[in-house]
Scaffold this motif. Structure first.
Motif, PDB file in Angstrom:
ATOM      1  N   GLU A   1      10.661  -9.242   5.331  1.00  0.00           N
ATOM      2  CA  GLU A   1       9.702  -8.609   4.429  1.00  0.00           C
ATOM      3  C   GLU A   1       9.080  -7.370   5.074  1.00  0.00           C
ATOM      4  N   ILE A   2       8.796  -7.453   6.363  1.00  0.00           N
ATOM      5  CA  ILE A   2       8.268  -6.283   7.069  1.00  0.00           C
ATOM      6  C   ILE A   2       9.312  -5.169   7.092  1.00  0.00           C
ATOM      7  N   GLU A   3      10.549  -5.536   7.340  1.00  0.00           N
ATOM      8  CA  GLU A   3      11.630  -4.534   7.366  1.00  0.00           C
ATOM      9  C   GLU A   3      11.791  -3.876   6.001  1.00  0.00           C
ATOM     10  N   ASP A   4      11.711  -4.663   4.924  1.00  0.00           N
ATOM     11  CA  ASP A   4      11.780  -4.092   3.567  1.00  0.00           C
ATOM     12  C   ASP A   4      10.607  -3.144   3.312  1.00  0.00           C
ATOM     13  N   THR A   5       9.425  -3.534   3.782  1.00  0.00           N
ATOM     14  CA  THR A   5       8.230  -2.692   3.604  1.00  0.00           C
ATOM     15  C   THR A   5       8.386  -1.375   4.347  1.00  0.00           C
ATOM     16  N   VAL A   6       8.894  -1.440   5.556  1.00  0.00           N
ATOM     17  CA  VAL A   6       9.144  -0.222   6.341  1.00  0.00           C
ATOM     18  C   VAL A   6      10.127   0.681   5.603  1.00  0.00           C
TER      19      VAL A   6
ATOM     20  N   VAL B   1       7.643  -5.849  15.076  1.00  0.00           N
ATOM     21  CA  VAL B   1       8.732  -5.829  14.091  1.00  0.00           C
ATOM     22  C   VAL B   1       8.722  -4.510  13.326  1.00  0.00           C
ATOM     23  N   ALA B   2       7.536  -4.063  12.913  1.00  0.00           N
ATOM     24  CA  ALA B   2       7.422  -2.809  12.168  1.00  0.00           C
ATOM     25  C   ALA B   2       7.867  -1.620  13.021  1.00  0.00           C
TER      26      ALA B   2
ATOM     27  N   VAL C   1       3.966   6.360  11.777  1.00  0.00           N
ATOM     28  CA  VAL C   1       2.784   6.190  12.621  1.00  0.00           C
ATOM     29  C   VAL C   1       2.223   4.801  12.337  1.00  0.00           C
ATOM     30  N   LEU C   2       1.983   4.028  13.376  1.00  0.00           N
ATOM     31  CA  LEU C   2       1.467   2.672  13.209  1.00  0.00           C
ATOM     32  C   LEU C   2       0.054   2.573  13.771  1.00  0.00           C
ATOM     33  N   ILE C   3      -0.814   1.934  12.999  1.00  0.00           N
ATOM     34  CA  ILE C   3      -2.165   1.609  13.449  1.00  0.00           C
ATOM     35  C   ILE C   3      -2.210   0.105  13.669  1.00  0.00           C
ATOM     36  N   GLY C   4      -2.514  -0.302  14.890  1.00  0.00           N
ATOM     37  CA  GLY C   4      -2.565  -1.723  15.217  1.00  0.00           C
ATOM     38  C   GLY C   4      -3.958  -2.273  14.998  1.00  0.00           C
ATOM     39  N   ALA C   5      -4.062  -3.323  14.195  1.00  0.00           N
ATOM     40  CA  ALA C   5      -5.347  -3.962  13.921  1.00  0.00           C
ATOM     41  C   ALA C   5      -5.154  -5.462  13.919  1.00  0.00           C
TER      42      ALA C   5
END
Length: 355
Positions: free
Chosen positions: A227-232, A281-282, A291-295
């Motif tokens: 699901e994360i891969e599909d979202t990406v 994974v993302a 760009v990824l924001i880690g929270a």
């Protein structure tokens, strides 16, 4: 010392009352003022419209400042950026109280607030004087949908149009567990439809205004790897700029506090591993193109560093403030600089995705 005592005193109040009082105190100018210089943590984020510069990579997550009351106060306290919202087109009261719970033994929080906010018009009015300042803070504007909206996708379009030009970046929040059915928008067909509308709206706004802004999608930590891969893939296909990983979780694994069975989204220390796994994974799926924001669960410089090494260019925190107080941004920044230096990195950008 005074802020430590103030944090302890606030715990005498019910959580939501304590939060309301905190915002009032910040609006009155009673928050801390950071004197800490951390040039190693400055970072530039490139996107289609140019470059967005952050004075440091530690930001305030959405949920604290729902109505854009105190972005200046929070950046003054040491945050490199502040994300305001979530805001919906129309004002809404949210879910019935009580809806916010401290899980002290777990250093966690459960909330089922339900996007309580004063709506786009009040939110916009609060942003106008901030934008009139000579030196504006870096502000994210987090957009949601009204619970009773006939067309929730249209609510995101409305928010983007109304707020265009009033912030530094936008976040599309489809991952709160506290608005029934909202997380269904994370499904591939719904997501492609929504992001298609967002992309089309953005293109029209850029054409008229001549300016572009980064747009992030905020996702749940409960998605599985595929699901994360599909979202990406959807995020890349519609040319959004990044992801915020992650929102709160429905998981209650390992909790021991009295309120652990309350419904809602859980944040704080127990979320750290789950959200960091989703971040890895993302990052792998995006190949560094987003760009990824880690929270999620960040309360120390070492944890912020772990998010960065997992692929985050920027890091957000919120729940840890409940337990550690308003000086936390400086504490995290100071410790993060030490972590970078210990591994031979001269800047935070060098450490992104280092493993």
């Amino acid at each position: 010392m005074i802020y430590t005592l103030a944090t302890q005193a606030l715990h005498i109040l019910p959580p939501e009352d304590a939060h309301t009082l905190t915002v009032l105190l910040l609006k009155a100018g009673l928050g801390p003022v950071s004197r800490l210089s951390t040039p190693e943590l400055a970072i530039e984020v490139a996107f289609d419209g140019g470059i967005l510069r952050f004075p440091n990579c530690i930001g305030l997550a959405a949920g604290f400042d729902k109505n854009a009351d105190v972005p200046v106060a929070m950046t003054r306290a040491g945050f490199g950026f502040a994300e305001c919202g979530t805001v919906t087109p129309l004002p809404q009261g949210g879910n019935p109280k009580p809806r916010l719970f401290r899980l002290t033994e777990d250093q966690a929080v459960i909330n089922r607030m339900g996007f309580n906010n004063k709506g786009l018009e009040v939110f916009s009015r609060h942003l106008e004087p901030v934008n009139a300042r000579r030196k504006k803070p870096v502000m994210g504007l987090n957009i949601g949908a009204n619970k009773d909206a006939a067309d929730r996708m249209a609510d995101y379009v409305t928010g983007l149009k109304r707020l265009w030009g009033l912030g530094s970046y936008f976040t599309i929040n489809i991952s709160s567990p506290n608005t029934p059915g909202l997380r269904a928008l994370q499904g591939k067909s719904h997501l492609d439809d929504l992001l298609g509308q967002i992309a089309e709206t953005r293109a029209a706004l850029v054409k008229v205004s001549g300016v572009n802004y980064p747009i992030f999608l905020k996702i749940a930590p409960d998605l599985d790897d595929s699901e994360i891969e599909d979202t990406v893939a959807s995020t890349l296909a519609h040319k959004l700029d990044g992801l915020i990983v992650s929102n709160t979780t429905l998981s209650r694994d390992g909790l021991i506090s009295a309120h652990a069975s309350e419904s809602g989204g859980m944040s704080g220390a127990p979320l750290f591993e789950l959200s960091t796994r989703a971040l890895r994974v993302a990052y792998a799926a995006s190949g560094g193109k987003l760009v990824l924001i880690g929270a999620g669960g960040v309360s120390s410089g070492a944890q912020a560093y772990a998010k960065i090494r997992a692929g985050a260019s920027l890091v957000q925190l919120y729940s840890a403030l409940v337990y550690k107080g308003p000086r936390l941004a400086d504490e995290v920044r100071r410790d993060l600089v030490s972590c970078l230096k210990a591994d031979g990195f001269r800047s935070v950008s060098e450490a992104v995705g280092a493993g």
